[in-house]
Design a protein around this motif. Structure first.
Motif, PDB file in Angstrom:
ATOM      1  N   ILE A 106     -19.417  -1.924   8.019  1.00 33.50           N
ATOM      2  CA  ILE A 106     -19.285  -0.537   8.503  1.00 33.50           C
ATOM      3  C   ILE A 106     -20.357   0.329   7.850  1.00 33.50           C
ATOM      4  O   ILE A 106     -21.019   1.137   8.488  1.00 33.50           O
ATOM      5  N   ARG A 107     -20.535   0.132   6.543  1.00 36.91           N
ATOM      6  CA  ARG A 107     -21.542   0.920   5.808  1.00 36.91           C
ATOM      7  C   ARG A 107     -22.948   0.627   6.322  1.00 36.91           C
ATOM      8  O   ARG A 107     -23.701   1.543   6.666  1.00 36.91           O
ATOM      9  N   CYS A 108     -23.288  -0.653   6.387  1.00 37.11           N
ATOM     10  CA  CYS A 108     -24.661  -1.020   6.745  1.00 37.11           C
ATOM     11  C   CYS A 108     -24.982  -0.667   8.189  1.00 37.11           C
ATOM     12  O   CYS A 108     -26.147  -0.430   8.534  1.00 37.11           O
ATOM     13  N   SER A 109     -23.974  -0.671   9.035  1.00 35.29           N
ATOM     14  CA  SER A 109     -24.230  -0.381  10.447  1.00 35.29           C
ATOM     15  C   SER A 109     -24.043   1.091  10.763  1.00 35.29           C
ATOM     16  O   SER A 109     -24.124   1.486  11.929  1.00 35.29           O
ATOM     17  N   ASN A 110     -23.744   1.890   9.734  1.00 41.60           N
ATOM     18  CA  ASN A 110     -23.525   3.324   9.931  1.00 41.60           C
ATOM     19  C   ASN A 110     -22.486   3.617  11.002  1.00 41.60           C
ATOM     20  O   ASN A 110     -22.669   4.525  11.821  1.00 41.60           O
ATOM     21  N   LEU A 111     -21.433   2.827  11.012  1.00 41.25           N
ATOM     22  CA  LEU A 111     -20.388   3.073  12.017  1.00 41.25           C
ATOM     23  C   LEU A 111     -19.583   4.300  11.584  1.00 41.25           C
ATOM     24  O   LEU A 111     -19.246   4.449  10.407  1.00 41.25           O
ATOM     25  N   SER A 112     -19.289   5.142  12.541  1.00 36.24           N
ATOM     26  CA  SER A 112     -18.551   6.358  12.207  1.00 36.24           C
ATOM     27  C   SER A 112     -17.075   6.141  12.523  1.00 36.24           C
ATOM     28  O   SER A 112     -16.714   5.789  13.651  1.00 36.24           O
ATOM     29  N   ILE A 113     -16.215   6.292  11.506  1.00 37.05           N
ATOM     30  CA  ILE A 113     -14.771   6.138  11.750  1.00 37.05           C
ATOM     31  C   ILE A 113     -14.032   7.365  11.221  1.00 37.05           C
ATOM     32  O   ILE A 113     -14.481   8.017  10.290  1.00 37.05           O
ATOM     33  N   LYS A 114     -12.871   7.615  11.844  1.00 42.17           N
ATOM     34  CA  LYS A 114     -12.075   8.773  11.408  1.00 42.17           C
ATOM     35  C   LYS A 114     -11.211   8.418  10.206  1.00 42.17           C
ATOM     36  O   LYS A 114     -10.941   9.233   9.346  1.00 42.17           O
ATOM     37  N   LYS A 115     -10.730   7.184  10.173  1.00 42.59           N
ATOM     38  CA  LYS A 115      -9.932   6.760   9.023  1.00 42.59           C
ATOM     39  C   LYS A 115      -9.894   5.245   8.925  1.00 42.59           C
ATOM     40  O   LYS A 115      -9.773   4.545   9.939  1.00 42.59           O
ATOM     41  N   PHE A 116     -10.015   4.764   7.694  1.00 41.82           N
ATOM     42  CA  PHE A 116      -9.853   3.342   7.400  1.00 41.82           C
ATOM     43  C   PHE A 116      -8.653   3.249   6.471  1.00 41.82           C
ATOM     44  O   PHE A 116      -8.690   3.749   5.344  1.00 41.82           O
ATOM     45  N   LEU A 117      -7.568   2.641   6.966  1.00 40.12           N
ATOM     46  CA  LEU A 117      -6.333   2.585   6.174  1.00 40.12           C
ATOM     47  C   LEU A 117      -6.040   1.148   5.767  1.00 40.12           C
ATOM     48  O   LEU A 117      -5.869   0.278   6.623  1.00 40.12           O
ATOM     49  N   PHE A 118      -6.010   0.928   4.458  1.00 45.31           N
ATOM     50  CA  PHE A 118      -5.744  -0.412   3.931  1.00 45.31           C
ATOM     51  C   PHE A 118      -4.324  -0.483   3.395  1.00 45.31           C
ATOM     52  O   PHE A 118      -3.872   0.405   2.667  1.00 45.31           O
ATOM     53  N   THR A 119      -3.627  -1.566   3.747  1.00 42.42           N
ATOM     54  CA  THR A 119      -2.237  -1.687   3.311  1.00 42.42           C
ATOM     55  C   THR A 119      -2.130  -2.571   2.072  1.00 42.42           C
ATOM     56  O   THR A 119      -2.463  -3.743   2.094  1.00 42.42           O
ATOM     57  N   SER A 120      -1.656  -1.940   1.006  1.00 45.36           N
ATOM     58  CA  SER A 120      -1.459  -2.641  -0.259  1.00 45.36           C
ATOM     59  C   SER A 120       0.040  -2.750  -0.523  1.00 45.36           C
ATOM     60  O   SER A 120       0.845  -2.624   0.410  1.00 45.36           O
ATOM     61  N   SER A 121       0.407  -2.977  -1.765  1.00 47.99           N
ATOM     62  CA  SER A 121       1.800  -3.311  -2.043  1.00 47.99           C
ATOM     63  C   SER A 121       2.254  -2.783  -3.397  1.00 47.99           C
ATOM     64  O   SER A 121       1.448  -2.645  -4.333  1.00 47.99           O
ATOM     65  N   ALA A 122       3.563  -2.593  -3.513  1.00 47.61           N
ATOM     66  CA  ALA A 122       4.179  -2.220  -4.797  1.00 47.61           C
ATOM     67  C   ALA A 122       3.967  -3.316  -5.836  1.00 47.61           C
ATOM     68  O   ALA A 122       4.161  -3.079  -7.024  1.00 47.61           O
ATOM     69  N   ALA A 123       3.570  -4.487  -5.374  1.00 45.00           N
ATOM     70  CA  ALA A 123       3.308  -5.596  -6.311  1.00 45.00           C
ATOM     71  C   ALA A 123       2.274  -5.217  -7.362  1.00 45.00           C
ATOM     72  O   ALA A 123       2.279  -5.761  -8.463  1.00 45.00           O
ATOM     73  N   VAL A 124       1.391  -4.271  -7.053  1.00 42.49           N
ATOM     74  CA  VAL A 124       0.346  -3.902  -8.020  1.00 42.49           C
ATOM     75  C   VAL A 124       0.955  -3.315  -9.303  1.00 42.49           C
ATOM     76  O   VAL A 124       0.350  -3.399 -10.372  1.00 42.49           O
ATOM     77  N   TYR A 125       2.169  -2.750  -9.217  1.00 42.12           N
ATOM     78  CA  TYR A 125       2.780  -2.122 -10.393  1.00 42.12           C
ATOM     79  C   TYR A 125       3.322  -3.149 -11.381  1.00 42.12           C
ATOM     80  O   TYR A 125       3.554  -2.816 -12.550  1.00 42.12           O
ATOM     81  N   GLY A 126       3.573  -4.369 -10.897  1.00 43.91           N
ATOM     82  CA  GLY A 126       4.081  -5.413 -11.784  1.00 43.91           C
ATOM     83  C   GLY A 126       5.429  -5.051 -12.370  1.00 43.91           C
ATOM     84  O   GLY A 126       6.245  -4.396 -11.722  1.00 43.91           O
ATOM     85  N   ASN A 127       5.635  -5.455 -13.619  1.00 44.76           N
ATOM     86  CA  ASN A 127       6.966  -5.326 -14.224  1.00 44.76           C
ATOM     87  C   ASN A 127       7.011  -4.305 -15.351  1.00 44.76           C
ATOM     88  O   ASN A 127       7.846  -4.406 -16.242  1.00 44.76           O
ATOM     89  N   LEU A 128       6.131  -3.339 -15.330  1.00 43.68           N
ATOM     90  CA  LEU A 128       6.143  -2.320 -16.389  1.00 43.68           C
ATOM     91  C   LEU A 128       7.381  -1.440 -16.223  1.00 43.68           C
ATOM     92  O   LEU A 128       7.885  -1.261 -15.108  1.00 43.68           O
ATOM     93  N   SER A 129       7.834  -0.851 -17.324  1.00 44.68           N
ATOM     94  CA  SER A 129       9.157  -0.210 -17.285  1.00 44.68           C
ATOM     95  C   SER A 129       9.148   1.207 -16.692  1.00 44.68           C
ATOM     96  O   SER A 129      10.187   1.728 -16.327  1.00 44.68           O
TER      97      SER A 129
END
Ligand code: UD2
Length: 307
Positions: A106-129
């Protein structure tokens, strides 16, 4: 408006596709059907579905150049912690490299987008209290899945900042609802519970049932994705959850009451690496106008009757 939904034949992706179609979007789906199903897409006659792997760079690049999407929703993934532990390298190719390559194209081709939405997860928080989890809470990714989700989040946001792409990330908590596939060993607990209640089969409870989760009905998730993509959001992360901490024991009792069925339960030891407690702070999402329309009882009733 034209939207790409990778993973659009899957559980959450297909609900998003239905919603976007109703909003008048032209929707294009890329899904390898490894977990998704064509039948999940209500309006398959007007949705363009490509049964392709997001790692196929020739295909993905051609598609981006040809279609010039306004919105890109990135949901394609190895969607389970346990699965990622079985195949870490392949998970990395799918959950990280494929996303990075798309951003770079997208960057190299200069594509114009209104929004790029990536879906991540609560897993990133791990087991911290620290609870409830805020988007700026410390992270502790403990599995290949969580590491890839977190690293990809960072790339998505940093690409946004460095190259002016309107990127956002969402962290899903425990999403449930119709079309969640109960048949895989990595399935969400509510799809397994539903299956057990409907077929009068035994449910295996890992641990003592006191572990807590933040369950969010898929319709509320779609509301959140829509708000995040429509409002002025950029280079930021949003928790997507219900904001309520409930024990698995409470979920099981509530579901039994709603359905009038008795669950057959066999208990076994807790899962390795299991998170004990999980709940989100959803005030960032609330600031965008998000309101949960599906409290647990309503969501479970709808899921039971219609799912
Ligand atoms: C969820 C996500 C996972 C990751 C993680 C981050 C799903 C399906 N998985 O995992 O991808 O984002 O959150 O923390 O949303 N359980 C049973 N019996 C069963 C299945 C599950 O007792 O047959 C228990 C399980 O041990 C856990 C709870 O139910 O305590 C929820 O399990 P899950 O697999 O639905 O979701 P979770 O939170 O482990």
């Amino acid at each position: 408006m034209k939207a790409l939904v990778t993973g659009g034949a899957g559980f959450i992706g297909s609900h998003l596709v239905d919603y976007l179609v109703k909003q008048g979007f032209e929707v294009i789906v890329v899904d390898d059907l490894s977990m998704g199903k064509i039948d999940n897409i209500e309006n398959i006659d007007i949705v363009k579905l490509y049964v392709e792997d997001v790692r196929n760079q020739d295909f993905m690049r051609g598609l981006l150049l040809r279609e010039r999407f306004d919105y890109i929703y990135y949901l394609a993934a190895v969607a389970s912690v346990a699965d990622s532990i079985e195949r870490p390298e392949e998970t990395h190719e799918i959950n990280h490299n494929a996303v990075l390559k798309m951003l770079e194209f997208i960057r190299c081709s200069n594509l114009s987008i209104k929004k790029f939405l990536f879906t991540s997860s609560a897993a990133v928080y791990g087991n911290l209290s620290e609870l409830p989890k805020r988007e700026d809470s410390r992270v502790d990714p403990l599995s290949p899945y969580a590491i890839d989700k977190y690293a990809t989040e960072r790339y998505v946001l940093t690409y946004g900042e460095l190259y002016g792409l309107p990127t956002v990330c969402v962290r899903f908590f425990n999403v449930y609802g119709p079309r969640q596939n109960p048949s895989s060993p990595y399935s969400g607990v509510l799809s397994i519970l539903t299956n057990c209640l409907k077929r009068d089969e035994q449910f295996t409870l890992y641990g003592d049932g006191k572990q807590t989760r933040d369950f969010v009905y898929v319709e509320d998730v779609i509301q959140a994705l829509w708000l995040i993509s429509e409002k002025e959001t950029s280079h930021e992360v949003f928790n997507v959850a219900n904001g309520l901490e409930l024990s698995l024991q409470t979920i099981m009792t509530t579901y039994e009451r709603i359905t009038g069925c008795k669950l057959k339960v066999s208990c076994t030891g807790g899962r390795v690496g299991e998170v004990t407690r999980s709940v989100a702070n959803i005030s960032k999402l609330a600031d965008l106008g998000y309101k949960t329309h599906w409290p647990l009882e309503r969501g479970l009733t709808q899921y039971w009757e219609g799912g």
